[in-house]
Design a protein around this motif. Structure first.
Motif, mmCIF file in Angstrom:
data_model
loop_
_atom_site.group_PDB
_atom_site.id
_atom_site.type_symbol
_atom_site.label_atom_id
_atom_site.label_comp_id
_atom_site.label_asym_id
_atom_site.label_seq_id
_atom_site.Cartn_x
_atom_site.Cartn_y
_atom_site.Cartn_z
ATOM 1 N N GLY A 34 0.890 -0.831 -0.209
ATOM 2 C CA GLY A 34 0.369 -0.344 -0.056
ATOM 3 C C GLY A 34 0.557 1.475 0.030
ATOM 4 N N THR A 35 2.231 1.311 0.755
ATOM 5 C CA THR A 35 2.711 2.320 1.005
ATOM 6 C C THR A 35 3.145 2.671 -0.122
ATOM 7 O OG1 THR A 35 2.747 2.092 3.346
ATOM 8 C CG2 THR A 35 4.944 3.527 2.101
ATOM 9 N N ALA A 36 3.466 1.430 -0.787
ATOM 10 C CA ALA A 36 4.859 1.457 -2.385
ATOM 11 C C ALA A 36 3.655 2.274 -3.118
ATOM 12 C CB ALA A 36 4.766 0.231 -3.026
ATOM 13 N N LEU A 37 2.281 1.811 -3.105
ATOM 14 C CA LEU A 37 1.653 2.052 -4.193
ATOM 15 C C LEU A 37 1.426 3.793 -3.907
ATOM 16 C CD1 LEU A 37 -0.915 -1.155 -4.901
ATOM 17 C CD2 LEU A 37 0.627 -0.131 -5.917
ATOM 18 N N GLY A 38 1.538 3.991 -2.857
ATOM 19 C CA GLY A 38 0.962 5.418 -2.651
ATOM 20 C C GLY A 38 2.053 6.757 -2.979
ATOM 21 N N VAL A 39 3.550 6.119 -2.470
ATOM 22 C CA VAL A 39 5.067 6.874 -3.161
ATOM 23 C C VAL A 39 5.129 6.531 -4.192
ATOM 24 C CG1 VAL A 39 7.520 7.140 -2.918
ATOM 25 C CG2 VAL A 39 5.637 6.455 -0.429
ATOM 26 N N GLY A 40 5.029 5.320 -4.795
ATOM 27 C CA GLY A 40 5.165 5.295 -6.581
ATOM 28 C C GLY A 40 4.059 6.388 -7.525
ATOM 29 N N THR A 41 2.817 6.541 -6.759
ATOM 30 C CA THR A 41 1.859 7.061 -7.671
ATOM 31 C C THR A 41 1.946 8.563 -7.414
ATOM 32 O OG1 THR A 41 0.240 5.846 -7.152
ATOM 33 C CG2 THR A 41 -0.416 7.451 -7.674
ATOM 34 N N LEU A 42 2.678 9.142 -6.372
ATOM 35 C CA LEU A 42 3.147 10.634 -5.691
ATOM 36 C C LEU A 42 4.345 10.618 -6.460
ATOM 37 C CD1 LEU A 42 3.211 13.028 -4.266
ATOM 38 C CD2 LEU A 42 4.366 12.306 -2.503
ATOM 39 N N VAL A 43 5.417 9.804 -6.857
ATOM 40 C CA VAL A 43 6.729 10.207 -7.167
ATOM 41 C C VAL A 43 6.006 10.139 -9.147
ATOM 42 C CG1 VAL A 43 9.062 9.094 -8.139
ATOM 43 C CG2 VAL A 43 8.348 9.141 -5.861
ATOM 44 N N ALA A 44 5.710 9.202 -9.669
ATOM 45 C CA ALA A 44 5.080 9.178 -11.125
ATOM 46 C C ALA A 44 4.171 10.422 -10.981
ATOM 47 C CB ALA A 44 4.640 7.551 -11.227
ATOM 48 N N ILE A 45 3.769 11.108 -10.414
ATOM 49 C CA ILE A 45 3.129 12.037 -10.160
ATOM 50 C C ILE A 45 3.801 13.728 -10.921
ATOM 51 C CG2 ILE A 45 1.488 13.940 -9.787
ATOM 52 C CD1 ILE A 45 -0.294 10.992 -9.121
ATOM 53 N N LEU A 46 4.586 13.608 -9.911
ATOM 54 C CA LEU A 46 5.861 14.844 -10.152
ATOM 55 C C LEU A 46 6.138 14.765 -11.013
ATOM 56 C CD1 LEU A 46 6.471 14.814 -6.371
ATOM 57 C CD2 LEU A 46 4.859 16.251 -7.912
ATOM 58 N N ILE A 362 13.073 14.583 -14.066
ATOM 59 C CA ILE A 362 13.001 13.706 -12.612
ATOM 60 C C ILE A 362 13.731 14.818 -11.714
ATOM 61 C CG2 ILE A 362 13.187 12.046 -11.328
ATOM 62 C CD1 ILE A 362 12.912 10.753 -13.788
ATOM 63 N N ASP A 363 13.771 15.459 -10.070
ATOM 64 C CA ASP A 363 14.083 15.719 -9.344
ATOM 65 C C ASP A 363 14.253 14.875 -8.990
ATOM 66 O OD1 ASP A 363 15.275 17.623 -8.003
ATOM 67 O OD2 ASP A 363 13.101 18.245 -6.131
ATOM 68 N N PRO A 364 16.418 15.196 -8.377
ATOM 69 C CA PRO A 364 17.067 14.302 -7.431
ATOM 70 C C PRO A 364 16.467 13.987 -6.535
ATOM 71 C CG PRO A 364 18.096 15.337 -8.700
ATOM 72 C CD PRO A 364 17.577 15.718 -9.509
ATOM 73 N N LEU A 365 16.042 15.122 -6.053
ATOM 74 C CA LEU A 365 15.668 14.956 -4.094
ATOM 75 C C LEU A 365 14.136 14.373 -4.227
ATOM 76 C CD1 LEU A 365 16.570 18.838 -3.483
ATOM 77 C CD2 LEU A 365 17.411 17.041 -3.025
ATOM 78 N N MET A 366 14.125 13.953 -5.016
ATOM 79 C CA MET A 366 12.727 13.379 -5.104
ATOM 80 C C MET A 366 12.887 11.744 -4.541
ATOM 81 S SD MET A 366 9.224 12.892 -7.712
ATOM 82 C CE MET A 366 10.548 12.104 -8.948
ATOM 83 N N LEU A 367 14.076 11.071 -5.512
ATOM 84 C CA LEU A 367 14.552 10.359 -5.415
ATOM 85 C C LEU A 367 14.826 9.925 -3.423
ATOM 86 C CD1 LEU A 367 15.608 8.922 -8.256
ATOM 87 C CD2 LEU A 367 13.752 8.864 -7.431
ATOM 88 N N LEU A 368 15.010 11.061 -2.930
ATOM 89 C CA LEU A 368 15.901 11.102 -1.541
ATOM 90 C C LEU A 368 14.889 11.116 -0.410
ATOM 91 C CD1 LEU A 368 17.820 11.007 0.573
ATOM 92 C CD2 LEU A 368 17.636 13.393 0.241
ATOM 93 N N TRP A 369 14.006 11.481 -0.713
ATOM 94 C CA TRP A 369 12.167 12.188 -0.279
ATOM 95 C C TRP A 369 10.932 10.902 -0.072
ATOM 96 C CZ3 TRP A 369 7.944 12.701 -2.572
ATOM 97 C CH2 TRP A 369 7.591 13.266 -3.321
ATOM 98 N N ALA A 370 11.354 10.197 -1.190
ATOM 99 C CA ALA A 370 10.222 9.417 -1.069
ATOM 100 C C ALA A 370 9.833 8.580 -0.243
ATOM 101 C CB ALA A 370 10.206 8.984 -2.634
#
Length: 401
Positions: A34-46, A362-370
C-alpha cells in the motif's frame, strides 16, 4: 544489589525489526504494498507533471497564443468612417513579429449564395463573408484546389469556398471553372479551401474580396462587427497587441478594440497547478490507504504476539522498548514500501516518456525524500498499535498462554 535497568540499543532494535519482517515475508510484502503504491503514484505524478510541463512549454497552443484580434470599436450611431483601411492592414502586417494580418466581416445584405452546377441542391445556409487578401496568411489557409484572391484579383467578382460550402453547392472541381451566383451576380470560384489553422468557420462559408464587397454593399458598418485577425510569433503576441491599434488607425487608435491573447505561461502554469492538486489528492489517498493497511496489520501482529510481549515485559523490557519495537517494525515496512514505490514511480516516468518521445524531467531530491515519506507513513501507522502493545500486562499475557 540494585538491578541494572535493561536497555535496547539501536543495533539490537534494527536486528529484531529485520528478523521480524523476514520471518513473515508474505505479510510484510502485502503490508508494504500500500505504501509502495502511494509513494510510487506520488513520484510518478511529480515526474510526469514536470515532464509534461516541459513539453507544454514547447508546444502549448501556439496558434491560440499567437493570434491577436482587433475589432471595429466605433459606437453605434457614430459618424466616424470605417477605421480599418488597406494602408492600415499593410502597416499591421509589417509590425515586428507579425506573420499575417487580414480583415474579415459579414456583409449586411439579403443576397444569397446560389450554385450554378446543374442538379445541385443549392446554397441555402452558406454564409457570405468578406475578407482582405492578407487573411489567408493570417489563418494559415491550405487550398484543396485553385487559388485564393490576392492584390491583383481582389477587385474582380471572384469567390473562395470552404470545403464544406463547396460540398453543399455541389462543386467538386472537376471539369471547367465553376461559378456561383450571389444576388443574381456571377462570381468565379477561384479556389476551394482544404483547411485553416484559425477560424474554422471559413470552411463552411463563401468568401469574397472585401473590395468587391465594399463596391456592392458598401463599407462595413458597426453592425458587421468587422475584425482584423493578426497572426504572430508566439513570443510577440503581447507586444503586437499593444501596437496594432495604432498601426491600423494612427490618427484615432481609440476606435480600434484589441483582444490580447492569453499569456500561455499563465495558462500553462494554471493547468499544471490544477493537475498537481488533483494528483496530489490521489496520491494522498493512496498513502492513507497504505498507512491504514500498515496500522491494521501491525495491530493484528501485536494481538498475535501478546504472549511474546508479555514475556519480554516479565524479563525486564519496558513499555518504551515494546513501543520502539512495534514502531520500528511499521517504520521498516513503510520505508521498504517507500523505497520500492520510488523505484516504481521512476520507472513509470521513464517508460511513459520514452513511449511518448519526451525527455524525462526528474528532480533528484524526489528520490531521496520519497523513501523518507514512506518511513514517516510507517511511523505514523505504528503509533496506535505501539500504544496497545505497551498496555499488555505480563501476567495476563502469560496466563492466556
Amino acid at each position: 544489589m540494585t538491578p541494572r535497568p535493561t536497555t535496547l540499543g539501536l543495533r539490537d532494535l534494527a536486528a529484531e525489526t529485520v528478523a521480524t519482517i523476514i520471518a513473515r515475508p508474505g505479510r510484510a510484502t502485502l503490508t508494504a504494498l500500500g505504501t509502495a503504491l502511494g509513494v510510487g503514484t506520488l513520484v510518478a505524478i511529480l515526474g510526469l507533471t514536470s515532464t509534461a510541463t516541459g513539453q507544454v512549454s514547447a508546444r502549448f497552443d501556439a496558434r491560440a497564443a499567437a493570434t491577436v484580434t482587433a475589432y471595429d470599436g466605433r459606437s453605434p450611431g457614430s459618424n466616424l468612417p470605417f477605421p480599418i483601411s488597406d494602408a492600415g492592414l499593410t502597416r499591421a502586417a509589417s509590425l515586428n513579429g507579425v506573420t499575417g494580418a487580414g480583415l474579415l466581416y459579414t456583409p449586411v445584405t439579403e443576397d444569397r449564395v446560389r450554385s450554378s452546377v446543374p442538379g445541385a441542391q443549392g446554397g441555402a445556409g452558406v454564409p457570405l463573408l468578406a475578407a482582405s487578401p492578407g487573411l489567408w496568411g493570417a489563418v494559415d489557409a491550405r487550398l484543396r484546389e485553385g487559388r485564393v484572391f490576392d492584390a491583383f484579383t481582389e477587385n474582380l467578382p471572384v469567390v473562395v469556398l470552404g470545403a464544406g460550402a463547396a460540398a453543399r453547392l455541389g462543386i467538386t472541381g472537376a471539369g471547367a471553372p465553376t461559378s456561383v451566383t450571389i444576388g443574381g451576380r456571377p462570381f468565379l470560384v477561384a479556389g476551394v479551401l482544404a483547411d485553416v489553422s484559425r477560424r474554422t468557420e471559413l470552411l463552411l462559408a463563401a468568401i469574397v474580396p472585401s473590395s468587391t464587397a465594399t463596391d456592392l454593399w458598401g463599407p462595413p458598418t458597426v453592425k458587421e462587427e468587422a475584425e482584423v485577425i493578426v497572426s504572430t510569433r508566439p513570443d510577440a503576441a503581447i507586444q503586437v497587441a499593444g501596437e496594432v491599434a495604432t498601426a491600423l488607425s494612427p490618427t484615432n487608435p481609440g476606435v480600434v478594440r484589441v483582444a490580447t491573447p492569453p499569456d500561455p505561461r499563465v495558462l500553462r502554469d494554471g493547468i499544471a497547478a490544477d493537475l498537481r492538486v488533483l494528483f496530489y489528492a490521489l496520491a494522498a489517498i493512496c498513502l492513507l490507504i497504505g498507512s491504514v493497511g500498515i496500522a491494521n496489520t501491525t495491530l493484528v501482529a501485536v494481538i498475535e504476539r501478546s504472549v511474546e510481549f508479555g514475556l519480554r515485559r516479565s524479563l525486564g523490557a519496558t513499555g518504551r522498548h515494546i513501543a520502539a519495537h512495534v514502531v520500528a517494525e511499521s517504520a521498516g515496512l513503510g520505508g521498504l514500501g517507500g523505497t520500492v514505490g520510488a523505484a516504481l514511480g521512476l520507472i513509470a516516468v521513464i517508460v511513459t516518456s520514452l513511449l511518448r518521445g519526451w525527455g524525462p524531467i526528474i528532480d533528484p531530491l524526489m528520490l531521496l525524500w520519497a523513501p523518507l515519506l514512506g518511513l514517516a507513513t510507517g511511523v505514523a501507522a505504528g503509533l496506535y498499535p505501539a500504544r496497545r502493545a505497551t498496555r499488555i500486562e505480563p501476567t495476563e499475557a502469560l496466563r492466556g498462554q
